[in-house]
Enzyme design. Structure first.
Site, mmCIF file in Angstrom:
data_model
loop_
_atom_site.group_PDB
_atom_site.id
_atom_site.type_symbol
_atom_site.label_atom_id
_atom_site.label_comp_id
_atom_site.label_asym_id
_atom_site.label_seq_id
_atom_site.Cartn_x
_atom_site.Cartn_y
_atom_site.Cartn_z
ATOM 1 N N SER A 15 0.847 -1.195 0.000
ATOM 2 C CA SER A 15 0.000 0.000 0.000
ATOM 3 C C SER A 15 0.879 1.240 0.000
ATOM 4 O O SER A 15 2.052 1.193 0.384
ATOM 5 C CB SER A 15 -0.924 -0.017 1.219
ATOM 6 N N THR A 48 -3.759 10.581 4.553
ATOM 7 C CA THR A 48 -3.691 10.996 5.963
ATOM 8 C C THR A 48 -4.755 12.042 6.300
ATOM 9 O O THR A 48 -5.371 12.656 5.418
ATOM 10 C CB THR A 48 -2.305 11.570 6.318
ATOM 11 N N TYR A 49 -4.942 12.225 7.599
ATOM 12 C CA TYR A 49 -5.948 13.144 8.137
ATOM 13 C C TYR A 49 -5.204 14.103 9.054
ATOM 14 O O TYR A 49 -4.538 13.671 10.009
ATOM 15 C CB TYR A 49 -6.930 12.302 8.948
ATOM 16 N N ALA A 51 -3.839 16.809 11.764
ATOM 17 C CA ALA A 51 -4.056 16.947 13.197
ATOM 18 C C ALA A 51 -5.261 17.839 13.460
ATOM 19 O O ALA A 51 -5.418 18.883 12.838
ATOM 20 C CB ALA A 51 -2.808 17.542 13.847
ATOM 21 N N GLY A 107 -4.530 10.180 16.375
ATOM 22 C CA GLY A 107 -4.082 11.390 15.702
ATOM 23 C C GLY A 107 -3.153 12.186 16.578
ATOM 24 O O GLY A 107 -3.114 12.008 17.803
ATOM 25 N N ASP A 108 -2.373 13.026 15.919
ATOM 26 C CA ASP A 108 -1.498 13.904 16.677
ATOM 27 C C ASP A 108 -2.330 15.072 17.169
ATOM 28 O O ASP A 108 -3.187 15.591 16.455
ATOM 29 C CB ASP A 108 -0.338 14.383 15.802
ATOM 30 N N ALA A 122 -7.317 5.640 19.964
ATOM 31 C CA ALA A 122 -7.721 4.928 18.755
ATOM 32 C C ALA A 122 -8.699 3.790 19.071
ATOM 33 O O ALA A 122 -9.637 3.551 18.306
ATOM 34 C CB ALA A 122 -6.483 4.397 18.042
ATOM 35 N N LYS A 164 -6.551 -2.078 20.851
ATOM 36 C CA LYS A 164 -7.103 -1.682 19.542
ATOM 37 C C LYS A 164 -7.542 -2.918 18.753
ATOM 38 O O LYS A 164 -8.554 -2.886 18.062
ATOM 39 C CB LYS A 164 -6.048 -0.893 18.743
ATOM 40 N N PHE A 215 11.615 15.042 11.664
ATOM 41 C CA PHE A 215 10.395 14.251 11.784
ATOM 42 C C PHE A 215 10.633 13.028 12.669
ATOM 43 O O PHE A 215 9.794 12.673 13.503
ATOM 44 C CB PHE A 215 9.950 13.841 10.376
ATOM 45 N N HIS A 265 4.037 -0.999 3.568
ATOM 46 C CA HIS A 265 3.218 0.216 3.399
ATOM 47 C C HIS A 265 4.202 1.373 3.228
ATOM 48 O O HIS A 265 4.980 1.666 4.139
ATOM 49 C CB HIS A 265 2.349 0.425 4.646
HETATM 50 P P1 FAD Z 1 -3.284 5.365 20.362
HETATM 51 O O1 FAD Z 1 -3.214 3.943 19.894
HETATM 52 O O2 FAD Z 1 -4.569 5.863 20.822
HETATM 53 O O3 FAD Z 1 -2.094 5.601 21.336
HETATM 54 C C1 FAD Z 1 -1.614 6.896 21.691
HETATM 55 C C2 FAD Z 1 -0.789 6.849 22.970
HETATM 56 O O4 FAD Z 1 -1.635 6.692 24.073
HETATM 57 C C3 FAD Z 1 0.212 5.700 23.080
HETATM 58 O O5 FAD Z 1 1.300 6.136 23.840
HETATM 59 C C4 FAD Z 1 -0.549 4.614 23.810
HETATM 60 O O6 FAD Z 1 0.306 3.739 24.512
HETATM 61 C C5 FAD Z 1 -1.436 5.442 24.730
HETATM 62 N N1 FAD Z 1 -2.802 4.882 24.865
HETATM 63 C C6 FAD Z 1 -3.508 4.262 23.892
HETATM 64 N N2 FAD Z 1 -4.741 3.928 24.305
HETATM 65 C C7 FAD Z 1 -4.805 4.348 25.599
HETATM 66 C C8 FAD Z 1 -5.826 4.314 26.565
HETATM 67 N N3 FAD Z 1 -7.013 3.753 26.305
HETATM 68 N N4 FAD Z 1 -5.550 4.857 27.803
HETATM 69 C C9 FAD Z 1 -4.344 5.415 28.073
HETATM 70 N N5 FAD Z 1 -3.331 5.478 27.177
HETATM 71 C C10 FAD Z 1 -3.562 4.960 25.965
HETATM 72 N N6 FAD Z 1 -1.342 11.234 12.668
HETATM 73 C C11 FAD Z 1 -2.231 12.111 12.150
HETATM 74 O O7 FAD Z 1 -2.476 13.167 12.764
HETATM 75 N N7 FAD Z 1 -2.873 11.853 10.961
HETATM 76 C C12 FAD Z 1 -2.662 10.708 10.264
HETATM 77 O O8 FAD Z 1 -3.257 10.501 9.194
HETATM 78 C C13 FAD Z 1 -1.729 9.755 10.780
HETATM 79 N N8 FAD Z 1 -1.501 8.576 10.161
HETATM 80 C C14 FAD Z 1 -0.646 7.655 10.726
HETATM 81 C C15 FAD Z 1 -0.470 6.419 10.099
HETATM 82 C C16 FAD Z 1 0.379 5.466 10.643
HETATM 83 C C17 FAD Z 1 0.538 4.127 9.958
HETATM 84 C C18 FAD Z 1 1.107 5.756 11.844
HETATM 85 C C19 FAD Z 1 2.058 4.752 12.417
HETATM 86 C C20 FAD Z 1 0.920 6.971 12.474
HETATM 87 C C21 FAD Z 1 0.036 7.936 11.938
HETATM 88 N N9 FAD Z 1 -0.201 9.162 12.563
HETATM 89 C C22 FAD Z 1 -1.082 10.067 12.021
HETATM 90 C C23 FAD Z 1 0.470 9.493 13.830
HETATM 91 C C24 FAD Z 1 -0.399 9.093 15.041
HETATM 92 O O9 FAD Z 1 -1.619 9.783 15.003
HETATM 93 C C25 FAD Z 1 0.367 9.454 16.295
HETATM 94 O O10 FAD Z 1 1.444 8.595 16.472
HETATM 95 C C26 FAD Z 1 -0.494 9.557 17.548
HETATM 96 O O11 FAD Z 1 0.290 10.206 18.545
HETATM 97 C C27 FAD Z 1 -0.956 8.217 18.096
HETATM 98 O O12 FAD Z 1 -1.961 7.673 17.349
HETATM 99 P P2 FAD Z 1 -2.470 6.157 17.628
HETATM 100 O O13 FAD Z 1 -3.651 5.944 16.806
HETATM 101 O O14 FAD Z 1 -1.358 5.212 17.516
HETATM 102 O O15 FAD Z 1 -2.881 6.348 19.149
#
Ligand code: FAD
Length: 287
Positions: A15, A48-49, A51, A107-108, A122, A164, A215, A265
């Site tokens: 991908s 991507t989406y 922040a 998301g960031d 997530a 997740k 980055f 990917h």
């Molecule tokens: P989560 O899985 O929610 O985790 C975030 C942090 O919180 C981790 O440290 C985790 O250990 C902790 N955590 C998770 N769940 C919980 C919970 N229930 N309670 C307490 N702590 C928890 N960013 C963007 O803004 N837009 C994009 O399109 C984008 N695409 C990406 C695509 C890929 C393949 C990757 C690897 C990253 C991408 N990112 C993107 C970056 C990503 O959004 C960031 O890394 C963000 O900080 C974490 O997202 P996540 O979905 O992994 O978060």
């Protein structure tokens, strides 16, 4: 429009990731890049989406353009500052357009919000998607072989990754890395924790050392010292940086695929050249 999936004999999946362009020129350029990369017949293109939902319309439009030109498209999605109702409406919109894959993220968090924006992890977004659209979407999630920069520990990272998957994720795409051992160790640890979904390595081609270094610091990806030294030694010689980048990233991909990675990917940064060169080196069109 219906789309076709490449299904190779080995089920390896490929991908390509884009970001939504901000200008008309960017839109035209992305259409050309997509056209070139579509010739490689990947399984899907993701978009991507931004922040805080800052690219909501741009992401949707780029996804539509890809979908309408006959490729599978997967929007990235996160809550950002949106309400639950807005997110549900976007998910239903994608469903009605015939999109069947989403990349679900926390998301960031945009800088300057002072942490006041509501955000959802997530796993909570995945629960929402499953609650409203059942099994319609194949849900991808992010994971971090070198550990998410905000994770308390390696174990906590794996714990939340599992959350997740338990919430309904079908597969995962990793943050990029240049040390294959980090990936293999992470996959092994995930399996030991009961995570069974495919974990697809995210691959970042190297085109510009300064931006890659910045980055990488932000997202917690490590550039090994030997690579850093080599890249620094090229100074402004972008041709040499790119040639070295193609060589080392090809070797990385080879090791990953030989070691059993279920696919690749590519973070394309909206460029087709480096990805096509790596693809050709790996002779993926012949497999
Ligand atoms: P989560 O899985 O929610 O985790 C975030 C942090 O919180 C981790 O440290 C985790 O250990 C902790 N955590 C998770 N769940 C919980 C919970 N229930 N309670 C307490 N702590 C928890 N960013 C963007 O803004 N837009 C994009 O399109 C984008 N695409 C990406 C695509 C890929 C393949 C990757 C690897 C990253 C991408 N990112 C993107 C970056 C990503 O959004 C960031 O890394 C963000 O900080 C974490 O997202 P996540 O979905 O992994 O978060």
């Amino acid at each position: 429009m219906s789309t076709t999936n490449k299904s190779s004999a080995t089920d390896t999946r490929f991908s390509f990731e884009f970001f939504p362009p901000k200008t008309d020129v960017g839109v035209q350029k992305l259409a050309l890049v997509h056209k070139q990369l579509a010739l490689l017949n990947p399984d899907f293109f993701s978009v991507t989406y931004g922040a805080g939902g800052s690219t909501r319309d741009g992401t949707r439009q780029a996804v539509l353009n890809i979908h309408n030109s006959g490729s599978n498209a997967a929007p990235h999605l996160s809550f950002g500052g949106s309400s639950e109702q807005e997110i549900v409406s976007l998910i239903n919109d994608y469903k009605s357009l015939g999109i069947n894959r989403l990349v679900a993220l926390r998301g960031d968090i945009p800088s300057g919000t002072g942490g006041t924006n509501s955000f959802y992890y997530a796993n909570e977004l995945i629960e929402l998607i499953r609650r409203h659209t059942g099994d319609h979407f194949h849900i991808e999630v992010a994971c971090y072989p070198e550990i998410h920069p905000k994770s308390d520990s390696f174990d906590s990272d794996i714990h939340y990754f599992k959350k997740k998957v338990d919430a309904g994720a079908n597969s995962a795409i990793t943050q990029y890395f240049y040390n294959p051992e980090a990936y293999f160790y992470y996959v092994e640890s995930a399996r030991a924790a009961g995570i069974e979904v495919p974990i697809v390595p995210g691959i970042m081609p190297i085109t510009n050392y300064t931006s890659l270094a910045r980055f990488s610091t932000n997202c917690g990806a490590e550039i090994p010292r030997w690579m850093r030294q080599r890249l620094q030694s090229y100074g402004d010689d972008t041709q040499s940086i790119q040639a070295f980048g193609i060589e080392v990233v090809t070797q990385l991909c080879e090791k990953l695929l030989e070691g059993g990675a279920p696919g690749l990917h590519f973070y394309t940064m909206n460029q087709d050249g480096p990805v096509s060169a790596i693809w050709n080196n790996l002779r993926l069109s012949e497999k």
